[in-house]
Design a protein around this motif. Sequence first.
Motif, PDB file in Angstrom:
ATOM      1  N   GLY A   1     -51.919   3.250  -4.423  1.00 36.63           N
ATOM      2  CA  GLY A   1     -50.847   2.788  -5.289  1.00 36.63           C
ATOM      3  C   GLY A   1     -49.959   3.938  -5.702  1.00 36.63           C
ATOM      4  N   LYS A   2     -48.675   3.662  -5.882  1.00 39.29           N
ATOM      5  CA  LYS A   2     -47.744   4.694  -6.330  1.00 39.29           C
ATOM      6  C   LYS A   2     -46.667   4.036  -7.183  1.00 39.29           C
ATOM      7  CE  LYS A   2     -46.931   8.234  -3.753  1.00 39.29           C
ATOM      8  NZ  LYS A   2     -46.462   9.164  -2.680  1.00 39.29           N
ATOM      9  N   TYR A   3     -46.278   4.740  -8.241  1.00 38.19           N
ATOM     10  CA  TYR A   3     -45.268   4.226  -9.168  1.00 38.19           C
ATOM     11  C   TYR A   3     -44.319   5.361  -9.528  1.00 38.19           C
ATOM     12  CZ  TYR A   3     -43.175   2.155 -13.363  1.00 38.19           C
ATOM     13  OH  TYR A   3     -42.288   1.674 -14.301  1.00 38.19           O
TER      14      TYR A   3
ATOM     15  N   HIS B   1     -45.530   0.506  -5.256  1.00 43.03           N
ATOM     16  CA  HIS B   1     -46.230  -0.419  -4.363  1.00 43.03           C
ATOM     17  C   HIS B   1     -47.731  -0.251  -4.556  1.00 43.03           C
ATOM     18  CE1 HIS B   1     -46.335   3.262  -1.849  1.00 43.03           C
ATOM     19  NE2 HIS B   1     -47.500   2.781  -1.452  1.00 43.03           N
ATOM     20  N   ILE B   2     -48.470  -1.242  -4.096  1.00 39.35           N
ATOM     21  CA  ILE B   2     -49.925  -1.174  -4.055  1.00 39.35           C
ATOM     22  C   ILE B   2     -50.358  -1.655  -2.679  1.00 39.35           C
ATOM     23  CG2 ILE B   2     -50.231  -3.493  -5.043  1.00 39.35           C
ATOM     24  CD1 ILE B   2     -52.740  -2.328  -6.477  1.00 39.35           C
ATOM     25  N   GLN B   3     -51.363  -1.009  -2.118  1.00 41.03           N
ATOM     26  CA  GLN B   3     -51.757  -1.303  -0.740  1.00 41.03           C
ATOM     27  C   GLN B   3     -53.272  -1.254  -0.607  1.00 41.03           C
ATOM     28  OE1 GLN B   3     -49.578   0.463   2.718  1.00 41.03           O
ATOM     29  NE2 GLN B   3     -51.511   1.507   3.133  1.00 41.03           N
ATOM     30  N   VAL B   4     -53.814  -2.182   0.177  1.00 38.57           N
ATOM     31  CA  VAL B   4     -55.230  -2.166   0.533  1.00 38.57           C
ATOM     32  C   VAL B   4     -55.321  -2.186   2.053  1.00 38.57           C
ATOM     33  CG1 VAL B   4     -56.067  -3.264  -1.571  1.00 38.57           C
ATOM     34  CG2 VAL B   4     -55.383  -4.682   0.362  1.00 38.57           C
TER      35      VAL B   4
ATOM     36  N   ILE C   1     -48.928  16.518   3.818  1.00 38.52           N
ATOM     37  CA  ILE C   1     -48.746  15.073   3.979  1.00 38.52           C
ATOM     38  C   ILE C   1     -48.227  14.481   2.679  1.00 38.52           C
ATOM     39  CG2 ILE C   1     -49.925  12.883   4.416  1.00 38.52           C
ATOM     40  CD1 ILE C   1     -51.882  14.427   6.181  1.00 38.52           C
ATOM     41  N   THR C   2     -47.167  13.698   2.797  1.00 36.70           N
ATOM     42  CA  THR C   2     -46.646  12.944   1.662  1.00 36.70           C
ATOM     43  C   THR C   2     -46.908  11.466   1.914  1.00 36.70           C
ATOM     44  OG1 THR C   2     -44.891  14.580   1.320  1.00 36.70           O
ATOM     45  CG2 THR C   2     -44.598  12.433   0.288  1.00 36.70           C
ATOM     46  N   THR C   3     -47.443  10.768   0.936  1.00 39.48           N
ATOM     47  CA  THR C   3     -47.738   9.346   1.115  1.00 39.48           C
ATOM     48  C   THR C   3     -46.504   8.500   0.821  1.00 39.48           C
ATOM     49  OG1 THR C   3     -48.599   9.211  -1.150  1.00 39.48           O
ATOM     50  CG2 THR C   3     -50.178   9.665   0.605  1.00 39.48           C
ATOM     51  N   LYS C   4     -46.578   7.255   1.202  1.00 39.57           N
ATOM     52  CA  LYS C   4     -45.429   6.356   1.131  1.00 39.57           C
ATOM     53  C   LYS C   4     -44.876   6.277  -0.292  1.00 39.57           C
ATOM     54  CE  LYS C   4     -46.844   3.403   5.002  1.00 39.57           C
ATOM     55  NZ  LYS C   4     -45.862   3.932   5.943  1.00 39.57           N
ATOM     56  N   ARG C   5     -43.540   6.199  -0.363  1.00 38.03           N
ATOM     57  CA  ARG C   5     -42.896   6.165  -1.669  1.00 38.03           C
ATOM     58  C   ARG C   5     -41.493   5.602  -1.519  1.00 38.03           C
ATOM     59  NH1 ARG C   5     -41.828  12.686  -2.254  1.00 38.03           N
ATOM     60  NH2 ARG C   5     -40.283  12.852  -0.583  1.00 38.03           N
ATOM     61  N   GLY C   6     -40.923   5.117  -2.639  1.00 39.77           N
ATOM     62  CA  GLY C   6     -39.519   4.730  -2.660  1.00 39.77           C
ATOM     63  C   GLY C   6     -39.291   3.235  -2.664  1.00 39.77           C
TER      64      GLY C   6
END
Length: 738
Positions: free
Chosen positions: A217-219, A193-196, A154-159
């Motif tokens: 969160g991903k940067y 992005h950051i997500q809750v 599984i790859t989490t959201k990015r881009g």
Amino acid sequence: MRIAKNKLLLSCLLTSAVASNGFGVDLGTISVESSTIDDKFETKKTEVSNTATISGDKVDEAHVENIQQVLQSIPGITTEVQSGDSIKIHIRGVENQRYMGEKPGVAIVIDGVPVFERTGRVNIDLDNIESIKVVKGGASYLFGEDALSGAVIITTKRGAKYDNTYLNAEAGSYGYKKFVARQGFSDENYNGHIQVSERKADGYWEDSDYEAKYLNGKYQYYIDDTSDITAGLEYSKRKKDSHGTVKGVTRAETNPESKDDGTGSNRDYTRKFNVDLLKLFATYSKDLSEKSNLLVNVYQYNDDTNFLSSPIRYDATGASVTSSDAYGTYNDYSQIQRGTKGEFRTSGEKLATLLGVDIRANEYENKAHINQDYCSSLNYRTGGCSTIATAGTVTQNDTTDESVNAIYGEAKYALTDNFVITTNARYDKIKLDYTDTLNSVNVNKSFDVGSYRLGATYITTPTTSIYTNVSTGFRAPTIDQLFAGDINPTGSTLSNQDLKPEKSLTYEIGYRGYFDLSDTRYDFDMAVFQIDRDDYIMSTAGQYSRTTTGVTSRYENIGGMRNKGFELSVNSDKSKTFFYNLAYSYLDAKFTKYDNFNLGLGNPYSSRSYRTVSYNLDGNVVPRTSKHNLNLQANMNATNKLLLTSEVNAKSSYYADELNWVEIPGNAVLNLMATYKSKYKSYDWNFFVRVDNALDKFYYNTARGNSDGDYDGDFDAEDISIVVNQGRTYTAGLSMKF
């Protein structure tokens, strides 16, 4: 001898493929598909194993409560769902017979992090998925331990595509609610992005409420034109109560929502799980040239889990306990998984290579104490209590340090413009160091394990190809299996330091491609497979069985099973007015060696009424493996804004027990969904309504049994532990992106 014959068969298949009349398709640059870190190089063009990929968009559009509702569109995947979105994933029937929190035989990898949770299940944030890739067959050649039947990556959201504001709210039956808020940002040099999010429900069953809160969160920072670094964080707090177990077929049908009949005898063995998860990772990517790349990944994964176990049957006076909240043990488990991975890959006109290293340093800590006073041993002469377990007494305090040092690689070579061979190999050195401070025990053990895959792809026409492979998987023995007698010298199970790692051997041949029919393109993938396991670790007393008089109980490599079957997936062009998705699997899973099953009958708390009967189960069907599974989706783009979806999930009957005495009927379930999308100025709106089990069919999510659960001296359908499906449910939601 059988291995040699099967390797000869594979060689014949490869030879016949080369001799076939192909069309001389130019493969172009040869690249490796394998990676334990990133999926951005993925292609099926020369992949030699049966794989399937689900996009994050498809997951988002499905609006599901758990990942099982997404994975059922992949043939060969089954899941054990109890409540909420915590599930156990199985591939091709491997480990379907086990259900007490053991490893599932499937490697789960999220953003390069090998995820193993103490419950044996996996918790996945469904609102933070970029892609899901499933690799079937033994996959330890790439992922190491426990990839007996495959891997889920599984790859989490990015881009930069998430450079927007996203809000989502959903509600449904039995108090189901979901909220998501995400804010993205990007520049020419970075994005992130950051997500809750939060999911919760009251649940259908008694005490089956759950709640899951996530912070993600991903940067990603572009260092220059050829390199970047990505850092990610995921933190979750989860609460889940009961599994919703009902004891016995009669009770399941007359009162499916209740797990407790008021006597305390039907309570779940474990309850009130609190799980805190923290995942941190960073990945560095560098293109060294147009044909070479370097990836480096570092990670840490924390899992803190506590729960109640051991329902109390008698209080400190010896009186029967009927309270559903009376549990004897408080368990506090924590683990830290740390690791570093590095991969160097090259591609070329004829040859592509991958070389990787995998270094892990894991720590597993188990603590437990008596939760409240109770009677652990009755005095049948006086009717009182002989032994009282005192609240606060420490019953477990141990730590296992696990180190893994592995090297792996892949070489892919184009013999002709049509024919590509692939070889994979991995070597793992695993060391386990166990310390029990409560009983002053310190033991250790190390294993050296090799894994491999050998396969080939032959391009038969410009639109189709044949692929085939032999692959292996392994799982190292646990500390409990190796040193049972040292850890608990007063127990009935002896140590066995000579245990070998379990291994699986998969043979597979498949055919994939696409064809056009009535101006519509259909992609297809079909495969036949066989998985052999000849050294499965089992107790000499049998799986989940008490020791039989005269039998020395210890773990040995004495079990065996063979799973074989056929899988087919067909997907049509989703841009058409009508489009379809079909996933079908046939599975024949049987024990090839299981001559030590001991059936417990009567009350195990009374030596006078309890007895065991031994059976040889060689040739029996593996429990909870349906021969036929079908997922069929029919979709209609009614307008350019309105999508209508119908889905049928069907499976044939299966056995709930290893004895094959209790057969659970098959079922077919209809799901319906309507999605409406609209755009107003800079706002994208999405509204959906979903109905699961639209015809309100009564069936079981899962059923299992191995002994006389009601202590009446017989084993029958009334002894089966069952989780009843909650019937027809509704979900609706609205999302906005701007």
